[in-house]
Scaffold this motif. Structure first.
Motif, PDB file in Angstrom:
ATOM      1  N   LYS A 238       4.483  58.493  19.333  1.00 27.37           N
ATOM      2  CA  LYS A 238       4.903  57.666  18.204  1.00 27.37           C
ATOM      3  C   LYS A 238       4.643  58.378  16.878  1.00 27.37           C
ATOM      4  O   LYS A 238       5.430  58.266  15.940  1.00 27.37           O
ATOM      5  N   ALA A 239       3.538  59.105  16.816  1.00 26.57           N
ATOM      6  CA  ALA A 239       3.206  59.822  15.589  1.00 26.57           C
ATOM      7  C   ALA A 239       4.241  60.899  15.278  1.00 26.57           C
ATOM      8  O   ALA A 239       4.621  61.077  14.124  1.00 26.57           O
ATOM      9  N   GLN A 240       4.696  61.610  16.298  1.00 23.05           N
ATOM     10  CA  GLN A 240       5.706  62.647  16.083  1.00 23.05           C
ATOM     11  C   GLN A 240       7.009  62.052  15.571  1.00 23.05           C
ATOM     12  O   GLN A 240       7.609  62.566  14.622  1.00 23.05           O
ATOM     13  N   ILE A 241       7.438  60.971  16.189  1.00 22.59           N
ATOM     14  CA  ILE A 241       8.684  60.333  15.778  1.00 22.59           C
ATOM     15  C   ILE A 241       8.554  59.768  14.369  1.00 22.59           C
ATOM     16  O   ILE A 241       9.440  59.953  13.525  1.00 22.59           O
ATOM     17  N   TYR A 242       7.449  59.091  14.102  1.00 21.02           N
ATOM     18  CA  TYR A 242       7.230  58.484  12.791  1.00 21.02           C
ATOM     19  C   TYR A 242       7.161  59.545  11.694  1.00 21.02           C
ATOM     20  O   TYR A 242       7.805  59.415  10.649  1.00 21.02           O
ATOM     21  N   SER A 243       6.391  60.593  11.945  1.00 21.89           N
ATOM     22  CA  SER A 243       6.259  61.627  10.910  1.00 21.89           C
ATOM     23  C   SER A 243       7.575  62.367  10.678  1.00 21.89           C
ATOM     24  O   SER A 243       7.903  62.699   9.546  1.00 21.89           O
ATOM     25  N   ALA A 244       8.333  62.604  11.747  1.00 20.83           N
ATOM     26  CA  ALA A 244       9.637  63.268  11.585  1.00 20.83           C
ATOM     27  C   ALA A 244      10.604  62.386  10.799  1.00 20.83           C
ATOM     28  O   ALA A 244      11.330  62.880   9.921  1.00 20.83           O
ATOM     29  N   SER A 245      10.599  61.090  11.078  1.00 20.20           N
ATOM     30  CA  SER A 245      11.504  60.194  10.357  1.00 20.20           C
ATOM     31  C   SER A 245      11.109  60.097   8.880  1.00 20.20           C
ATOM     32  O   SER A 245      11.977  60.052   8.010  1.00 20.20           O
ATOM     33  N   ARG A 246       9.832  60.089   8.597  1.00 18.81           N
ATOM     34  CA  ARG A 246       9.378  60.050   7.205  1.00 18.81           C
ATOM     35  C   ARG A 246       9.672  61.362   6.488  1.00 18.81           C
ATOM     36  O   ARG A 246       9.962  61.369   5.296  1.00 18.81           O
TER      37      ARG A 246
ATOM     38  N   GLY B 210      12.053  64.568 -12.377  1.00 17.17           N
ATOM     39  CA  GLY B 210      11.638  65.307 -11.186  1.00 17.17           C
ATOM     40  C   GLY B 210      10.158  65.134 -10.880  1.00 17.17           C
ATOM     41  O   GLY B 210       9.757  65.004  -9.724  1.00 17.17           O
ATOM     42  N   THR B 211       9.341  65.097 -11.926  1.00 17.43           N
ATOM     43  CA  THR B 211       7.903  64.929 -11.744  1.00 17.43           C
ATOM     44  C   THR B 211       7.572  63.554 -11.181  1.00 17.43           C
ATOM     45  O   THR B 211       6.741  63.432 -10.276  1.00 17.43           O
ATOM     46  N   ILE B 212       8.207  62.532 -11.712  1.00 17.40           N
ATOM     47  CA  ILE B 212       7.960  61.171 -11.209  1.00 17.40           C
ATOM     48  C   ILE B 212       8.335  61.072  -9.732  1.00 17.40           C
ATOM     49  O   ILE B 212       7.571  60.539  -8.917  1.00 17.40           O
ATOM     50  N   ILE B 213       9.487  61.592  -9.378  1.00 13.28           N
ATOM     51  CA  ILE B 213       9.923  61.551  -7.977  1.00 13.28           C
ATOM     52  C   ILE B 213       8.975  62.375  -7.101  1.00 13.28           C
ATOM     53  O   ILE B 213       8.638  61.966  -5.987  1.00 13.28           O
ATOM     54  N   ALA B 214       8.524  63.521  -7.591  1.00 10.84           N
ATOM     55  CA  ALA B 214       7.619  64.362  -6.815  1.00 10.84           C
ATOM     56  C   ALA B 214       6.287  63.655  -6.555  1.00 10.84           C
ATOM     57  O   ALA B 214       5.744  63.726  -5.444  1.00 10.84           O
ATOM     58  N   ILE B 215       5.770  62.968  -7.557  1.00 12.43           N
ATOM     59  CA  ILE B 215       4.509  62.243  -7.383  1.00 12.43           C
ATOM     60  C   ILE B 215       4.691  61.091  -6.395  1.00 12.43           C
ATOM     61  O   ILE B 215       3.845  60.870  -5.521  1.00 12.43           O
ATOM     62  N   LEU B 216       5.792  60.368  -6.511  1.00 13.31           N
ATOM     63  CA  LEU B 216       6.059  59.290  -5.561  1.00 13.31           C
ATOM     64  C   LEU B 216       6.251  59.843  -4.142  1.00 13.31           C
ATOM     65  O   LEU B 216       5.785  59.250  -3.167  1.00 13.31           O
ATOM     66  N   ASN B 217       6.919  60.970  -4.029  1.00 11.90           N
ATOM     67  CA  ASN B 217       7.122  61.625  -2.741  1.00 11.90           C
ATOM     68  C   ASN B 217       5.781  62.071  -2.150  1.00 11.90           C
ATOM     69  O   ASN B 217       5.549  61.948  -0.945  1.00 11.90           O
ATOM     70  N   PHE B 218       4.897  62.586  -2.987  1.00 19.98           N
ATOM     71  CA  PHE B 218       3.572  63.017  -2.545  1.00 19.98           C
ATOM     72  C   PHE B 218       2.769  61.817  -2.050  1.00 19.98           C
ATOM     73  O   PHE B 218       2.076  61.887  -1.039  1.00 19.98           O
ATOM     74  N   ARG B 219       2.890  60.708  -2.755  1.00 18.67           N
ATOM     75  CA  ARG B 219       2.195  59.479  -2.333  1.00 18.67           C
ATOM     76  C   ARG B 219       2.757  58.976  -1.004  1.00 18.67           C
ATOM     77  O   ARG B 219       2.011  58.531  -0.142  1.00 18.67           O
ATOM     78  N   LEU B 220       4.059  59.058  -0.832  1.00 24.03           N
ATOM     79  CA  LEU B 220       4.681  58.675   0.436  1.00 24.03           C
ATOM     80  C   LEU B 220       4.167  59.553   1.571  1.00 24.03           C
ATOM     81  O   LEU B 220       3.903  59.065   2.683  1.00 24.03           O
ATOM     82  N   LEU B 221       3.991  60.824   1.309  1.00 27.23           N
ATOM     83  CA  LEU B 221       3.424  61.739   2.303  1.00 27.23           C
ATOM     84  C   LEU B 221       1.995  61.331   2.672  1.00 27.23           C
ATOM     85  O   LEU B 221       1.632  61.315   3.851  1.00 27.23           O
ATOM     86  N   ALA B 222       1.197  60.967   1.685  1.00 24.07           N
ATOM     87  CA  ALA B 222      -0.183  60.545   1.943  1.00 24.07           C
ATOM     88  C   ALA B 222      -0.222  59.279   2.790  1.00 24.07           C
ATOM     89  O   ALA B 222      -1.034  59.168   3.724  1.00 24.07           O
ATOM     90  N   ILE B 223       0.642  58.335   2.488  1.00 24.36           N
ATOM     91  CA  ILE B 223       0.704  57.099   3.272  1.00 24.36           C
ATOM     92  C   ILE B 223       1.108  57.402   4.707  1.00 24.36           C
ATOM     93  O   ILE B 223       0.544  56.854   5.665  1.00 24.36           O
ATOM     94  N   THR B 224       2.076  58.300   4.873  1.00 20.40           N
ATOM     95  CA  THR B 224       2.526  58.692   6.205  1.00 20.40           C
ATOM     96  C   THR B 224       1.392  59.329   6.995  1.00 20.40           C
ATOM     97  O   THR B 224       1.164  58.979   8.159  1.00 20.40           O
ATOM     98  N   ILE B 225       0.675  60.239   6.381  1.00 15.12           N
ATOM     99  CA  ILE B 225      -0.428  60.914   7.067  1.00 15.12           C
ATOM    100  C   ILE B 225      -1.497  59.913   7.477  1.00 15.12           C
ATOM    101  O   ILE B 225      -2.027  59.974   8.591  1.00 15.12           O
ATOM    102  N   GLU B 226      -1.794  58.992   6.599  1.00 11.44           N
ATOM    103  CA  GLU B 226      -2.819  57.998   6.907  1.00 11.44           C
ATOM    104  C   GLU B 226      -2.417  57.132   8.101  1.00 11.44           C
ATOM    105  O   GLU B 226      -3.246  56.789   8.943  1.00 11.44           O
ATOM    106  N   LYS B 227      -1.141  56.790   8.204  1.00 10.08           N
ATOM    107  CA  LYS B 227      -0.682  55.979   9.334  1.00 10.08           C
ATOM    108  C   LYS B 227      -0.616  56.786  10.629  1.00 10.08           C
ATOM    109  O   LYS B 227      -0.926  56.272  11.698  1.00 10.08           O
TER     110      LYS B 227
END
Length: 129
Positions: free
Chosen positions: A69-77, A44-61
């Protein structure tokens, strides 16, 4: 990736490791220290850290995109991250060598770490003022 964002991710990772050690100590004290619980917590911890990193990448984009486009992209992520969490919980429920409780605790560990850091920082700022 922005250096401040990378530093924040690293701080949360370190906090999650400390949180997991505290949880393992609590498992030892409460006699819930068994292999499925430990494996579930780690998974669970490994998945949570990877999920958190995915969130950071999404925010940066998203900050560089036009609003629509940002609304659609962030909702899909967001949906993708929730599907990942759902699949992880489903796998943990089906796998006999993983504890669902351990996986769930691991998945929410970044949330607890961020909240704890926020509370501690607020407390320290109040003492300085």
């Amino acid at each position: 990736m922005d250096i401040r964002l990378q530093n924040e991710i690293n701080n949360v990772k370190k906090g999650v490791v400390v949180f997991d050690v505290v949880i393992l100590i609590l498992f030892i004290i409460t006699s819930n220290f068994n292999k499925p619980m430990i494996l579930g917590l780690i998974f669970g911890t490994i998945i949570a850290i990877l999920n958190f990193r995915l969130l950071a990448i999404t925010i940066e984009k998203v900050v560089t995109m036009p609003q629509n486009k940002a609304q659609i992209y962030s909702a899909s992520r967001y949906i993708l991250r929730m599907v990942i969490v759902g699949v992880v919980l489903l796998v943990s429920a089906k796998a006999p060598h993983l504890s669902v409780l351990g996986v769930a605790i691991g998945l929410v560990s970044p949330k607890f770490v961020i909240l704890a850091r926020k509370l501690l920082i607020d407390k320290l700022k109040r003492k300085e003022a």
